[in-house]
Design an enzyme around this catalytic site. Structure first.
Site, PDB file in Angstrom:
ATOM      1  N   LYS A 187       0.876  -1.178   0.000  1.00  0.00           N
ATOM      2  CA  LYS A 187       0.000   0.000   0.000  1.00  0.00           C
ATOM      3  C   LYS A 187       0.908   1.221   0.000  1.00  0.00           C
ATOM      4  O   LYS A 187       1.437   1.609   1.037  1.00  0.00           O
ATOM      5  CB  LYS A 187      -0.866   0.003   1.268  1.00  0.00           C
ATOM      6  CG  LYS A 187      -2.232   0.704   1.157  1.00  0.00           C
ATOM      7  CD  LYS A 187      -2.201   2.151   0.777  1.00  0.00           C
ATOM      8  CE  LYS A 187      -1.901   3.051   1.984  1.00  0.00           C
ATOM      9  NZ  LYS A 187      -1.804   4.472   1.573  1.00  0.00           N
ATOM     10  N   GLU A 263      10.014   1.353  10.827  1.00  0.00           N
ATOM     11  CA  GLU A 263      10.988   2.452  10.861  1.00  0.00           C
ATOM     12  C   GLU A 263      10.154   3.725  10.938  1.00  0.00           C
ATOM     13  O   GLU A 263       9.432   4.045   9.992  1.00  0.00           O
ATOM     14  CB  GLU A 263      11.868   2.446   9.609  1.00  0.00           C
ATOM     15  CG  GLU A 263      13.053   3.376   9.778  1.00  0.00           C
ATOM     16  CD  GLU A 263      13.436   4.112   8.525  1.00  0.00           C
ATOM     17  OE1 GLU A 263      13.490   3.482   7.450  1.00  0.00           O
ATOM     18  OE2 GLU A 263      13.665   5.329   8.617  1.00  0.00           O
ATOM     19  N   CYS A 297      13.840  10.708   6.932  1.00  0.00           N
ATOM     20  CA  CYS A 297      13.673  10.292   8.330  1.00  0.00           C
ATOM     21  C   CYS A 297      15.003  10.368   9.070  1.00  0.00           C
ATOM     22  O   CYS A 297      15.060  10.561  10.265  1.00  0.00           O
ATOM     23  CB  CYS A 297      13.112   8.885   8.408  1.00  0.00           C
ATOM     24  SG  CYS A 297      13.993   7.729   7.371  1.00  0.00           S
ATOM     25  N   GLU A 398       9.336  16.263  15.506  1.00  0.00           N
ATOM     26  CA  GLU A 398       9.802  16.053  14.127  1.00  0.00           C
ATOM     27  C   GLU A 398       9.034  16.993  13.191  1.00  0.00           C
ATOM     28  O   GLU A 398       7.804  17.005  13.187  1.00  0.00           O
ATOM     29  CB  GLU A 398       9.577  14.601  13.701  1.00  0.00           C
ATOM     30  CG  GLU A 398      10.055  14.313  12.276  1.00  0.00           C
ATOM     31  CD  GLU A 398       9.929  12.852  11.892  1.00  0.00           C
ATOM     32  OE1 GLU A 398       8.823  12.292  11.985  1.00  0.00           O
ATOM     33  OE2 GLU A 398      10.961  12.261  11.507  1.00  0.00           O
TER      34      GLU A 398
HETATM   35  O1  LIG Z   1      18.785   3.962   3.299  1.00  0.00           O
HETATM   36  C1  LIG Z   1      17.882   3.231   3.690  1.00  0.00           C
HETATM   37  O2  LIG Z   1      17.916   1.980   3.619  1.00  0.00           O
HETATM   38  C2  LIG Z   1      16.693   3.830   4.270  1.00  0.00           C
HETATM   39  O3  LIG Z   1      15.865   3.107   4.790  1.00  0.00           O
HETATM   40  C3  LIG Z   1      16.523   5.245   4.181  1.00  0.00           C
HETATM   41  C4  LIG Z   1      15.506   5.828   4.840  1.00  0.00           C
HETATM   42  C5  LIG Z   1      15.208   7.182   4.643  1.00  0.00           C
HETATM   43  C6  LIG Z   1      14.125   7.680   5.259  1.00  0.00           C
HETATM   44  O4  LIG Z   1      13.663   8.874   5.072  1.00  0.00           O
END
Ligand SMILES: O=C(O)C(=O)/C=C/C=C/O
Length: 494
Positions: A187, A263, A297, A398
Site C-alpha cells: 500500500k 521504521e 527520516c 519532528e
Molecule cells: O537507506 C535506507 O535503507 C533507508 O531506509 C533510508 C531511509 C530514509 C528515510 O527517510
C-alpha cells in the site's frame, strides 16, 4: 507511463492484483498531484475492501502455488531479474518518481532509482549465502542427536510505505520479503503511487508468478491501508512512516498476534565538536538538513555545536542554506518542493512556532517567491534558527522540513545528555577529529545508527532501524531475515 512536468492530460493509476491492473471495485478515485507545479497529473483508483481481499488471497495462493514450490535458486534468479529490469527501465522509474515527488532529478537518479535495484540484488545475495545453525547433541542415553535450524517464509506481508523515498523504501521491504519466499501486498502512500504501480510491469516482464507482488491504493480510515492491516490472512506488517501511524498499525497487528517491523519518526541530533573538520561538517550537515527538502527520516533537525566553533558554524551553515534555490528546476542548486500543500502548512506552522519560542531566523522562514510554471509548487525556504531552547517544541518535535536549530554546548557530558533527551532514537551524527571521543560519544548515542564525520553513508548489510519511538526491529543484511522468515529447529535422534 511516461510523465513530464508540463502534462495537460492526467495518467490513470491502477491497482495491481494477481498480475493484472484493475480499477477500484467501488469506483472511488483520488487525484495525483505534481508537488513541483501543484497541478493534477493523475487519477488514482482506490482499492475497495473486496480488491484488498483479492490481493491477499492472490498472495496466499501464490505461496501455496508456483512461488512456494520454487527452489531458492529459481526464486533468487527471478529476484535478480527484477533488479536488472528496474535498471533497464530506470528512465521510466525516474520520470514516475519525479512526477510524484517533484524531487531534484539528480537525487532520484543517484539515490532513489539505483537503490530500487540494489535492494533486490542485495537480498538475493544475502539469502543465497546466509548459513543457518546446527548442533551435535549428546543425549542422556549415550547416543547422539542433531539439531539444525531451517528458515521458512512468514507468509503474506503487508508493506505500507512512505512518500519521501517511495521506490527506495518500498523495495527495502519488498526485496528481502520476496527473497525470503514471502508474498507481498503493498500500500504505497497516496501522495506517491507511481513507482510501486510501475513495479507491477517489471514483475510481469520477468515472469514473476501472479500474486507474489500486489499493489493496492488508498488513504485514511476505512480504506486500503486499514483493510490490509486488519486482514486475517496477512501474516506480518512492515511500515515506514510517522510514529502515530505506527502505533495505529500496531493495534491492528495485535489482533491475530502479527509481527511488525517499523521504521518510524526521529528528531535526529548532530554534535559538532570544536575540533571538527568544519568543511566536512558543513558539507555533511547541509545535506542532512536540506537533502530532499528535509523530508528524510534520517535528516538532522537539531545541531549542537561546541561554543568556540559556534559562531563560525552558524555563519557557514547560513551560507549553505542560502545557496539552495527553491523552485529553480534545472539549476544544480534546485531545492524541490515539500510533498503537499498540507505538509507545507505543517512545516510553516513550525516556522511560526519557532518565532513564538524566541528563535532568531538566521536564514529563510517562509515561502519563496517563484514565477512561471512552478509558482504553485509547494516550495518553502530552507531555514536556520538560533536562540531556541533545547526543550522548545521546534527542537523536540519532528518537523520533516528543510530546517534546523543550532544550540551551543560546553562539555561532552552536557551534549550527550542533550542529544539523548528525546523519545526518538533513529540516528545521530558526531563530528570530531578526536578518534577516542568519536567512538566514545557514538557509543553513548541512544539511536539505531550513528554516523561519525559523515551522513547517510549506507552499507546495506548493516543493522538499520530505530530505538524508542523511532521503530521496532532492524532491516539490512541478515537482520532483515529475522523479520521476513520464521526460524524452526529440527532435532533428529541418531
Ligand atoms: O537507506 C535506507 O535503507 C533507508 O531506509 C533510508 C531511509 C530514509 C528515510 O527517510
Amino acid at each position: 507511463m511516461n510523465s513530464n512536468m508540463s502534462r495537460s492530460v492526467t495518467d490513470t493509476i491502477l491497482n495491481f492484483i494477481a498480475g493484472s491492473y484493475r480499477e477500484g471495485g467501488d469506483g472511488k478515485t483520488f487525484v495525483n498531484v505534481n508537488p513541483a507545479t501543484g497541478r493534477e497529473i493523475g487519477t488514482v483508483h482506490e482499492a475497495s475492501e473486496a480488491d484488498v481481499a483479492d490481493a491477499v488471497a492472490a498472495a496466499k495462493a501464490a505461496l501455496n502455488g508456483p512461488w512456494g514450490s520454487m527452489t531458492t535458486a529459481e526464486r533468487l534468479k527471478l529476484i535478480s531479474a527484477v533488479a536488472t529490469e528496474i535498471e533497464r527501465r530506470s528512465d521510466d522509474f525516474l520520470e514516475a518518481e519525479v512526477a510524484d515527488t517533484g524531487k531534484p532529478r539528480h537525487i532520484a537518479s543517484h539515490i532513489d532509482i539505483p537503490r530500487g535495484a540494489a535492494n533486490f540484488r542485495m537480498f538475493a545475495d544475502v539469502v543465497a549465502t546466509m548459513p543457518t545453525e546446527s548442533f551435535n547433541t549428546p543425549t542422556p542415553d549415550g547416543g547422539q542427536a542433531i539439531n539444525y535450524a531451517v528458515r521458512k517464509p512468514k507468509g503474506v506481508i503487508a508493506v505500507i510505505c512512505p512518500w519521501n523515498f517511495p521506490l527506495l523504501l518500498m523495495t527495502w521491504k519488498v526485496g528481502p520479503a520476496l527473497a525470503c519466499g514471502n508474498t507481498v501486498v503493498v500500500k504505497p502512500s497516496e501522495e506517491t503511487p507511481r513507482t510501486a504501480t510501475l513495479l507491477g510491469e517489471v514483475m510481469n516482464a520477468v515472469g514473476m508468478p501472479e500474486g507474489v507482488f500486489n499493489v493496492v491504493h488508498g488513504f485514511g480510515a476505512g480504506s486500503a491501508g486499514e483493510y490490509l492491516t486488519s486482514h486475517k490472512d496477512v501474516d506480518a506488517i512492515t511500515f515506514t512512516g510517522e510514529t502515530g501511524t505506527g502505533q495505529a498499525i500496531m493495534q491492528k497487528a495485535a489482533v491475530g498476534v502479527r509481527d511488525v517491523s517499523f521504521e518510524l519518526g526521529g528528531k535526529n541530533a548532530a554534535i559538532v565538536f570544536a575540533d571538527a573538520d568544519l568543511d566536512k561538517a558543513i558539507e555533511g550537515l547541509s545535506r542532512s538538513v536540506f537533502l530532499n527538502t528535509g523530508q528524510v527520516c534520517l535528516g538532522t533537525e537539531r545541531v549542537y555545536v561546541e561554543r568556540p566553533l559556534y559562531d563560525e558554524f552558524v555563519r557557514r551553515m547560513a551560507r549553505a542554506a542560502e545557496a539552495f534555490r527553491p523552485g529553480a528546476i534545472g539549476d544544480p542548486a534546485y531545492l524541490g518542493p515539500l510533498i503537499s500543500a498540507e505538509h507545507r502548512d505543517k512545516v510553516l506552522n513550525y516556522y511560526a512556532k519557532a518565532i513564538e519560542e524566541g528563535a532568531t531566523v538566521v536564514v529563510g522562514g517562509g515561502i519563496p517567491k517563484i514565477d512561471g510554471e512552478h509558482a504553485d509548487g509547494f516550495y518553502i525556504e530552507p531555514t536556520l534558527w538560533t536562540g531556541l531552547a533545547h526543550d522548545s517544541t521546534v527542537m523536540r518535535e519532528e518537523i520533516f522540513g528543510p530546517c534546523c536549530g543550532v544550540i551551543p554546548f560546553d562539555t561532552e557530558d552536557e551534549v550527550t545528555a542533550l542529544a539523548n533527551d528525546t523519545a526518538y532514537g533513529l540516528c545521530a551524527t558526531v563530528w570530531t577529529e578526536n578518534v577516542s571521543r568519536a567512538h566514545r560519544v557514538a557509543a553513548t548515542m541512544r539511536v539505531g545508527v550513528c554516523w561519525v564525520n559523515c551522513w547517510f553513508l549506507r552499507d546495506l548489510r548493516t543493522a538499520f532501524g530505530g530505538s524508542g519511538q523511532s521503530g521496532i526491529g532492524r532491516e539490512g543484511g541478515v537482520h532483515s531475515l529475522e523479520f521476513y522468515t520464521e526460524t524452526a529447529n529440527i532435532c533428529l535422534k541418531l
